[in-house]
Design a protein around this motif. Structure first.
Motif, PDB file in Angstrom:
ATOM      1  N   ALA A 514       0.814  -1.213   0.000  1.00  0.00           N
ATOM      2  CA  ALA A 514       0.000   0.000   0.000  1.00  0.00           C
ATOM      3  C   ALA A 514       0.845   1.259   0.000  1.00  0.00           C
ATOM      4  O   ALA A 514       0.476   2.267  -0.617  1.00  0.00           O
ATOM      5  N   ILE A 515       1.983   1.223   0.669  1.00  0.00           N
ATOM      6  CA  ILE A 515       2.813   2.424   0.810  1.00  0.00           C
ATOM      7  C   ILE A 515       3.842   2.542  -0.310  1.00  0.00           C
ATOM      8  O   ILE A 515       4.186   3.650  -0.730  1.00  0.00           O
ATOM      9  N   TRP A 516       4.321   1.430  -0.831  1.00  0.00           N
ATOM     10  CA  TRP A 516       5.451   1.469  -1.752  1.00  0.00           C
ATOM     11  C   TRP A 516       5.105   1.095  -3.194  1.00  0.00           C
ATOM     12  O   TRP A 516       6.001   1.118  -4.054  1.00  0.00           O
ATOM     13  N   TRP A 517       3.846   0.753  -3.482  1.00  0.00           N
ATOM     14  CA  TRP A 517       3.483   0.366  -4.856  1.00  0.00           C
ATOM     15  C   TRP A 517       2.201   1.066  -5.250  1.00  0.00           C
ATOM     16  O   TRP A 517       1.128   0.757  -4.738  1.00  0.00           O
ATOM     17  N   GLN A 518       2.304   1.981  -6.179  1.00  0.00           N
ATOM     18  CA  GLN A 518       1.141   2.767  -6.586  1.00  0.00           C
ATOM     19  C   GLN A 518       0.087   1.909  -7.273  1.00  0.00           C
ATOM     20  O   GLN A 518      -1.109   2.197  -7.198  1.00  0.00           O
ATOM     21  N   ARG A 519       0.501   0.841  -7.945  1.00  0.00           N
ATOM     22  CA  ARG A 519      -0.439  -0.002  -8.705  1.00  0.00           C
ATOM     23  C   ARG A 519      -1.297  -0.875  -7.796  1.00  0.00           C
ATOM     24  O   ARG A 519      -2.272  -1.486  -8.251  1.00  0.00           O
ATOM     25  N   CYS A 520      -0.984  -0.947  -6.512  1.00  0.00           N
ATOM     26  CA  CYS A 520      -1.758  -1.793  -5.601  1.00  0.00           C
ATOM     27  C   CYS A 520      -3.198  -1.302  -5.506  1.00  0.00           C
ATOM     28  O   CYS A 520      -3.462  -0.098  -5.405  1.00  0.00           O
ATOM     29  N   THR A 521      -4.142  -2.232  -5.547  1.00  0.00           N
ATOM     30  CA  THR A 521      -5.563  -1.907  -5.497  1.00  0.00           C
ATOM     31  C   THR A 521      -6.210  -2.518  -4.275  1.00  0.00           C
ATOM     32  O   THR A 521      -5.588  -3.288  -3.541  1.00  0.00           O
ATOM     33  N   ARG A 522      -7.483  -2.199  -4.086  1.00  0.00           N
ATOM     34  CA  ARG A 522      -8.200  -2.749  -2.926  1.00  0.00           C
ATOM     35  C   ARG A 522      -8.285  -4.269  -3.001  1.00  0.00           C
ATOM     36  O   ARG A 522      -8.251  -4.949  -1.980  1.00  0.00           O
ATOM     37  N   TRP A 523      -8.403  -4.810  -4.232  1.00  0.00           N
ATOM     38  CA  TRP A 523      -8.486  -6.272  -4.353  1.00  0.00           C
ATOM     39  C   TRP A 523      -7.156  -6.914  -4.000  1.00  0.00           C
ATOM     40  O   TRP A 523      -7.114  -7.972  -3.369  1.00  0.00           O
ATOM     41  N   GLY A 524      -6.069  -6.283  -4.397  1.00  0.00           N
ATOM     42  CA  GLY A 524      -4.772  -6.798  -3.995  1.00  0.00           C
ATOM     43  C   GLY A 524      -4.555  -6.694  -2.499  1.00  0.00           C
ATOM     44  O   GLY A 524      -3.997  -7.606  -1.873  1.00  0.00           O
ATOM     45  N   ALA A 525      -5.012  -5.589  -1.895  1.00  0.00           N
ATOM     46  CA  ALA A 525      -4.877  -5.424  -0.447  1.00  0.00           C
ATOM     47  C   ALA A 525      -5.688  -6.478   0.297  1.00  0.00           C
ATOM     48  O   ALA A 525      -5.224  -7.057   1.288  1.00  0.00           O
ATOM     49  N   MET A 526      -6.908  -6.731  -0.178  1.00  0.00           N
ATOM     50  CA  MET A 526      -7.730  -7.763   0.463  1.00  0.00           C
ATOM     51  C   MET A 526      -7.084  -9.137   0.330  1.00  0.00           C
ATOM     52  O   MET A 526      -7.075  -9.925   1.288  1.00  0.00           O
ATOM     53  N   ALA A 527      -6.525  -9.432  -0.852  1.00  0.00           N
ATOM     54  CA  ALA A 527      -5.871 -10.727  -1.047  1.00  0.00           C
ATOM     55  C   ALA A 527      -4.669 -10.869  -0.116  1.00  0.00           C
ATOM     56  O   ALA A 527      -4.433 -11.939   0.463  1.00  0.00           O
ATOM     57  N   ALA A 528      -3.898  -9.790   0.039  1.00  0.00           N
ATOM     58  CA  ALA A 528      -2.741  -9.844   0.937  1.00  0.00           C
ATOM     59  C   ALA A 528      -3.164 -10.103   2.371  1.00  0.00           C
ATOM     60  O   ALA A 528      -2.558 -10.928   3.076  1.00  0.00           O
ATOM     61  N   LEU A 529      -4.205  -9.414   2.819  1.00  0.00           N
ATOM     62  CA  LEU A 529      -4.693  -9.622   4.182  1.00  0.00           C
ATOM     63  C   LEU A 529      -5.200 -11.048   4.384  1.00  0.00           C
ATOM     64  O   LEU A 529      -4.849 -11.725   5.358  1.00  0.00           O
ATOM     65  N   VAL A 530      -6.033 -11.517   3.452  1.00  0.00           N
ATOM     66  CA  VAL A 530      -6.678 -12.824   3.624  1.00  0.00           C
ATOM     67  C   VAL A 530      -5.648 -13.951   3.564  1.00  0.00           C
ATOM     68  O   VAL A 530      -5.674 -14.879   4.387  1.00  0.00           O
ATOM     69  N   LEU A 531      -4.740 -13.903   2.591  1.00  0.00           N
ATOM     70  CA  LEU A 531      -3.773 -14.990   2.459  1.00  0.00           C
ATOM     71  C   LEU A 531      -2.785 -15.011   3.617  1.00  0.00           C
ATOM     72  O   LEU A 531      -2.439 -16.085   4.134  1.00  0.00           O
ATOM     73  N   GLY A 532      -2.313 -13.839   4.039  1.00  0.00           N
ATOM     74  CA  GLY A 532      -1.385 -13.809   5.165  1.00  0.00           C
ATOM     75  C   GLY A 532      -2.030 -14.299   6.447  1.00  0.00           C
ATOM     76  O   GLY A 532      -1.461 -15.138   7.162  1.00  0.00           O
ATOM     77  N   PHE A 533      -3.214 -13.778   6.733  1.00  0.00           N
ATOM     78  CA  PHE A 533      -3.920 -14.214   7.933  1.00  0.00           C
ATOM     79  C   PHE A 533      -4.323 -15.682   7.822  1.00  0.00           C
ATOM     80  O   PHE A 533      -4.271 -16.426   8.816  1.00  0.00           O
ATOM     81  N   GLY A 534      -4.715 -16.112   6.623  1.00  0.00           N
ATOM     82  CA  GLY A 534      -5.154 -17.500   6.449  1.00  0.00           C
ATOM     83  C   GLY A 534      -4.065 -18.502   6.754  1.00  0.00           C
ATOM     84  O   GLY A 534      -4.334 -19.566   7.332  1.00  0.00           O
ATOM     85  N   ALA A 535      -2.821 -18.188   6.358  1.00  0.00           N
ATOM     86  CA  ALA A 535      -1.717 -19.102   6.659  1.00  0.00           C
ATOM     87  C   ALA A 535      -1.549 -19.287   8.160  1.00  0.00           C
ATOM     88  O   ALA A 535      -1.350 -20.404   8.649  1.00  0.00           O
ATOM     89  N   MET A 536      -1.666 -18.193   8.901  1.00  0.00           N
ATOM     90  CA  MET A 536      -1.558 -18.286  10.349  1.00  0.00           C
ATOM     91  C   MET A 536      -2.761 -18.987  10.963  1.00  0.00           C
ATOM     92  O   MET A 536      -2.629 -19.790  11.895  1.00  0.00           O
ATOM     93  N   ALA A 537      -3.957 -18.687  10.450  1.00  0.00           N
ATOM     94  CA  ALA A 537      -5.162 -19.305  11.000  1.00  0.00           C
ATOM     95  C   ALA A 537      -5.139 -20.817  10.806  1.00  0.00           C
ATOM     96  O   ALA A 537      -5.544 -21.579  11.701  1.00  0.00           O
ATOM     97  N   LEU A 538      -4.656 -21.277   9.655  1.00  0.00           N
ATOM     98  CA  LEU A 538      -4.566 -22.714   9.423  1.00  0.00           C
ATOM     99  C   LEU A 538      -3.593 -23.360  10.394  1.00  0.00           C
ATOM    100  O   LEU A 538      -3.856 -24.440  10.931  1.00  0.00           O
ATOM    101  N   GLU A 539      -2.466 -22.698  10.634  1.00  0.00           N
ATOM    102  CA  GLU A 539      -1.485 -23.259  11.571  1.00  0.00           C
ATOM    103  C   GLU A 539      -2.036 -23.320  12.983  1.00  0.00           C
ATOM    104  O   GLU A 539      -1.880 -24.316  13.692  1.00  0.00           O
TER     105      GLU A 539
END
Length: 612
Positions: A514-539
């Protein structure tokens, strides 16, 4: 007419006020030391040393009370850098660092340095990658920044809810530490101690939010620093003749190695990180202090360091303080101050652990089991140590000395035979830091739930006024934490590692993009949140990570996997979806400009002008 909050400056007499507080606390310590020599009972000394500073925090909080929204959420954006550095260090170190990290160093020696180094490095990474830009954004919370960056209420609410695991775990850990001190020295029941700690942090955050939290936590940091440094420096003078333990404790390495050999400690081989990190219950010390990678392998050391570094850099409780200074430059300075204080602690804690090991093993090596030293009996009375001659050879060996990890800091003044005042001084310092950290975690969590979730449902505050919503969220959050602690056992170090792992996997990728890539969109931000949190939630869901077993190793690896998946998901979601809108691109360009007014303050001013 009173000037708007954003135009007011910091009180020029802050240095004098906190100088008076420092002098008053030093005078209290001196007076109690005199009273101890005059025969005061230990319980009276403990009550005075612990309860009087608690009263001071409450008085400061009342003095800093406010009903102004910007004061409540951002302390009026006028906190001087050094004071913000105080609070950053207090929040990051907390009672977990004060007690659990010091104990981990005692058992693992230099293998545990990955934790202290990671905290320092993580704060520096945060200061370089995130903090200046969050200050320019001016949002009150990390989810609010993401919502403004991508023009999405759903993303804002999602990020707020995903803060629950890391911040709530740290909140529970800090409350437990404060309660542990109250149980030991104030003779309270555990449930009553938890309720008392929860009440104090609730009051501090309710009356003034970020403002009352900042000024009471600054006093708590000063008291914590004094309480940690004074016994350590006295012992350093006793053992090395110099008052600089960070620089001189190398002089004790030779006698420490001899004492460890006599006590029966021999070189060990590294095992899984999950079994290497000491648990809360008493255990014997089995690894030489100076042996490198004798408890954890080089790979585990590196993965633990990376996990905690990324988790520190993205910890919401630290990032929420990005908007409290008057400018981006001041915010950079505050991070530098905070990193300095954390680095000093990280350099001092190994000296404390080494001193305790030397004093303990020297005594048990020279004393028969029938004439144990008095400090050992004192620690046994507090249930912090257990010694028994199991093999009947008339001596106590290291394998027969069971030591509680979280009692090492308290053991230093006892093992050095310092006055009891030094022991309760260390206890009061640890409680001060724990309460400051707990209050910050509480405000981060409750403030975000109120402003990012509930306010999203009721944006015009038709049901309840804005501050009243926050008050309700604070009360509900702290009540939930207290109930959780009353019925659940948690290990401080395991809980802290899990919390930092969640912060790394969930928030580091999305903030970086979000801070370092202008091309980042809300869908990319949501994917980053969900996938990162999902890996931890599965563990967590399938690994049993808050209990014994292979928790630590898999948590650390899951966090790094979550960071990787989050970055990949953010890149893919942004590139495969629509391009950012014109307002998003404009916001990004303004965000990268370090000068000028905070973007949130500018938007608020424009909205207020439009309604006139």
């Amino acid at each position: 007419m009173r000037a708007p909050s954003r135009l007011r400056q910091a009180n020029p007499h802050l240095g004098a006020y906190y100088g008076i507080i420092t002098s008053a606390f030093a005078s209290l310590v001196i007076c109690l030391a005199m009273f101890e020599q005059l025969g005061w009972r230990q319980i009276c000394l403990a009550e005075a040393m612990i309860l009087l500073p608690l009263g001071l925090y409450l008085v400061i909080a009342v003095g800093a009370r406010t009903l102004n929204v910007q004061d409540f959420f951002a302390s009026g954006r006028r906190v001087p850098p050094v004071f913000n550095g105080f609070v950053l260090a207090a929040v990051l170190i907390g009672g977990t660092g004060f007690f659990a990290y010091a104990g981990t160093l005692f058992f693992l020696g230099f293998d545990a340095l990955a934790i202290g180094l990671a905290w320092t490095a993580g704060l520096l990474v945060s200061g370089l990658l995130f903090v200046p830009y969050l200050r320019k954004a001016g949002a009150y919370t990390v989810p609010a920044f993401l919502g403004q960056r991508f023009r999405s209420r759903w993303l804002r609410a999602m990020a707020s809810l995903l803060q629950l695991p890391p911040v709530a775990l740290l909140l529970a850990a800090e409350i437990k530490i404060a309660a542990m001190i109250a149980v030991i020295f104030l003779l309270l029941s555990y449930q009553l101690a938890v309720a008392g700690a929860a009440t104090i942090i609730t009051f501090v955050t309710l009356v003034g939010g970020m403002r009352s939290l900042t000024w009471s936590a600054s006093a708590a940091f000063i008291i914590g620093a004094i309480g940690f440094a004074v016994p350590l420096i006295i012992v350093s003078v006793q053992l090395t003749n110099l008052p600089a333990p960070q620089l001189t404790y190398g002089e004790i390495f030779a006698p420490l190695q001899r004492s460890e050999m006599i006590a029966g400690i021999s070189p060990s081989t590294p095992g899984p990180l999950t079994t290497a990190l000491p648990a809360e219950r008493p255990r014997p010390s089995a690894k030489p202090f100076l042996q490198p990678f004798g408890a954890v392998s080089q790979t585990d050391f590196l993965t633990l360091f990376l996990c905690l570094t990324l988790g520190t850099a993205a910890l919401p409780s630290l990032l929420v303080r990005s908007g409290v200074t008057s400018s981006v430059a001041d915010q950079r300075r505050s991070v530098a101050w905070g990193a300095l204080f954390v680095a000093l602690f990280a350099a001092s804690a190994p000296a404390l652990a080494a001193f305790v090991r030397l004093l303990m093993f020297q005594d048990i090596a020279q004393t028969p089991a029938s004439a144990l030293p008095s400090w050992l009996n004192e620690l046994h009375a507090y249930r912090l140590i257990l010694a028994q001659d199991a093999n009947g050879d008339g001596a106590i060996e290291a394998s027969e000395l069971f030591i509680a990890r979280d009692g090492i800091a308290l053991a230093l003044p006892m093992a050095a035979r310092l006055p009891f005042v030094c022991t309760v001084l260390m206890a009061a310092a640890g409680m001060a830091i724990a309460l400051a950290a707990a209050a910050s975690h509480l405000f981060t969590l409750a403030g975000s739930l109120a402003d990012d979730v509930i306010r999203g449902i009721d944006p015009r505050n038709n049901v309840l006024p804005r501050l009243m919503v926050v008050w309700v969220a604070i009360a509900a959050t702290v009540l939930s934490a207290a109930v959780f602690l009353a019925f659940t056992e948690i290990d401080l170090m395991q809980t802290a590692v899990t919390a930092f792992a969640f912060a790394a996997a969930t928030f580091f990728p999305v903030l970086l993009l979000a801070i370092w890539w202008q091309r980042c969109t809300r869908w990319g931000a949501m994917a980053a949140l969900v996938l990162g949190f999902g890996a931890m939630a599965l563990e967590v869901g399938f690994g049993g990570n808050l209990g014994p077993g292979r928790a630590q190793l898999t948590i650390v690896i899951a966090a790094l996997i979550g960071v990787t998946l989050g970055l990949i998901g953010g890149l893919a979601g942004s590139l495969l979806g629509p391009r950012p809108s014109a307002p998003e691109e404009t916001y990004f360009e303004e965000l990268r400009d370090p000068g000028g007014e905070a973007l949130y303050d500018r938007a608020q001013r424009r909205a207020a002008a439009a309604t006139q």
